[in-house]
Design an enzyme around this catalytic site. Structure first.
Site, PDB file in Angstrom:
ATOM      1  N   ARG A  98       0.817  -1.220   0.000  1.00 38.88           N
ATOM      2  CA  ARG A  98       0.000   0.000   0.000  1.00 38.88           C
ATOM      3  C   ARG A  98       0.851   1.271   0.000  1.00 38.88           C
ATOM      4  NH1 ARG A  98      -3.202   1.879  -2.646  1.00 38.88           N
ATOM      5  NH2 ARG A  98      -4.139  -0.193  -2.567  1.00 38.88           N
ATOM      6  N   LYS A 105       1.407  24.565  -4.172  1.00 41.74           N
ATOM      7  CA  LYS A 105       0.184  23.920  -3.684  1.00 41.74           C
ATOM      8  C   LYS A 105       0.362  22.401  -3.748  1.00 41.74           C
ATOM      9  CE  LYS A 105      -2.616  27.831  -5.186  1.00 41.74           C
ATOM     10  NZ  LYS A 105      -3.666  28.324  -6.108  1.00 41.74           N
ATOM     11  N   LYS A 158       3.224  39.000  -3.922  1.00 44.98           N
ATOM     12  CA  LYS A 158       1.860  38.659  -4.346  1.00 44.98           C
ATOM     13  C   LYS A 158       0.871  39.659  -3.744  1.00 44.98           C
ATOM     14  CE  LYS A 158       1.033  34.342  -5.093  1.00 44.98           C
ATOM     15  NZ  LYS A 158       0.753  32.897  -4.926  1.00 44.98           N
ATOM     16  N   GLU A 218       3.434  39.584  -8.736  1.00 45.50           N
ATOM     17  CA  GLU A 218       2.080  39.301  -9.209  1.00 45.50           C
ATOM     18  C   GLU A 218       1.375  40.622  -9.506  1.00 45.50           C
ATOM     19  OE1 GLU A 218      -0.439  35.965  -7.425  1.00 45.50           O
ATOM     20  OE2 GLU A 218      -1.356  37.778  -6.593  1.00 45.50           O
ATOM     21  N   ASP A 242      -2.174  37.611 -12.898  1.00 47.13           N
ATOM     22  CA  ASP A 242      -3.061  36.755 -12.111  1.00 47.13           C
ATOM     23  C   ASP A 242      -4.531  36.997 -12.434  1.00 47.13           C
ATOM     24  OD1 ASP A 242      -3.582  34.861 -10.018  1.00 47.13           O
ATOM     25  OD2 ASP A 242      -4.167  36.532  -8.729  1.00 47.13           O
TER      26      ASP A 242
END
Length: 269
Positions: free
Chosen positions: A85, A120, A152, A184, A205
């Site tokens: 697994r 992410k 950002k 950004e 963005d």
């Protein structure tokens, strides 16, 4: 760490009289074509469980059709079953990431655009996720916060709240040794400010492809060598339009934050 999640012993396999007998497990692709990735990570799990090194049937990055053999695993039965697994979990995630990355890469073929991962990633598994993106034909973005400065939306907010300029912040970033400064942007004013501050890349963005192209052209008129990256919810159905708008990169969080696992299985033979 992966093996430890299953505890110190496998009480089920310990009930079998053949637990120490030689065994072979074959990993195969199920119903959907995938791309092989994560072999270094999966191979480490195999050996840590007490099996011989995995015999991979193909190289990293190879497209594998349904029914294709992925690997053969040899070792004591208790070891083969213990690592089954964890091995599959690792390969299924990595191959899933590589397969969706390959789809994005194919969608922008014959353009200047390269597909990038984001941060992410699954907690604790960034190395695996990034390796899988690369296996799928994608390219590396920044892997952490320590080498590339990226301003950002929240950084813009903090700068404005303090009455500080982006140019001053970029200058401090260069003093900290950051050769690459990414900003950004969402407006013409931010494009101008970022270019004048010495940004090396703009992240445009959450703009549609035509608006992204407009901002990219404006940026290159002001700073001809600047790199342009499109970002923000760009799916497979729209990525070609961004590439044709003239961006250098498209970063896609979905490569790693919500990817379906590849259909793989292991059977004893």
């Amino acid at each position: 760490r992966v093996l430890a999640e299953d505890g110190a012993r496998d009480v089920t396999t310990e009930t079998l009289q053949t637990a120490d007998a030689p065994a072979r497990g074959i990993v195969t692709v199920g119903s959907a074509t995938t791309v092989l990735a994560g072999t270094a990570f999966a191979g480490a799990i195999v050996e840590a469980a007490g099996c011989r090194p995995a015999a991979w049937a193909a190289d990293e990055g190879t497209e594998l059709a349904p029914g294709h053999r992925v690997a053969a695993i040899d070792g004591p039965l208790r070891s083969v079953l213990r690592m089954e697994r964890p091995l599959l979990n690792t390969l299924q995630r990595a191959c899933g990431v590589a397969a969706i990355t390959r789809a994005f890469v194919d969608a922008v073929a014959d353009t200047r655009c390269r597909i990038l991962h984001t941060r992410k990633t699954a907690p604790g598994l960034r190395g695996l996720d990034v390796a899988a993106v690369l296996a799928g034909g994608g390219h590396a973005h920044r892997r952490g916060l320590d080498t590339v400065a990226m301003f950002k939306d929240n950084h813009w907010t903090a700068l404005h709240a303090a009455g500080a300029s982006l140019a001053a912040a970029c200058e401090r970033a260069r003093a900290l040794g950051c050769a690459h400064i990414q900003v950004e942007v969402e407006s013409d004013a931010q494009v101008r400010e970022a270019c004048d501050a010495g940004a090396t890349r703009l992240l445009i963005d959450n703009q549609p492809p035509d608006r992204t192209g407009e901002l990219a052209r404006a940026a290159r008129r002001r700073a001809p060598t600047i790199e342009i990256e499109a970002t923000g919810g760009i799916g497979l159905e729209r990525v070609r339009a961004y590439a044709e708008a003239g961006v250098d990169f498209v970063s896609v969080g979905a490569l790693t934050h919500s990817v379906p696992a590849a259909d793989l299985s292991l059977h004893l033979v």
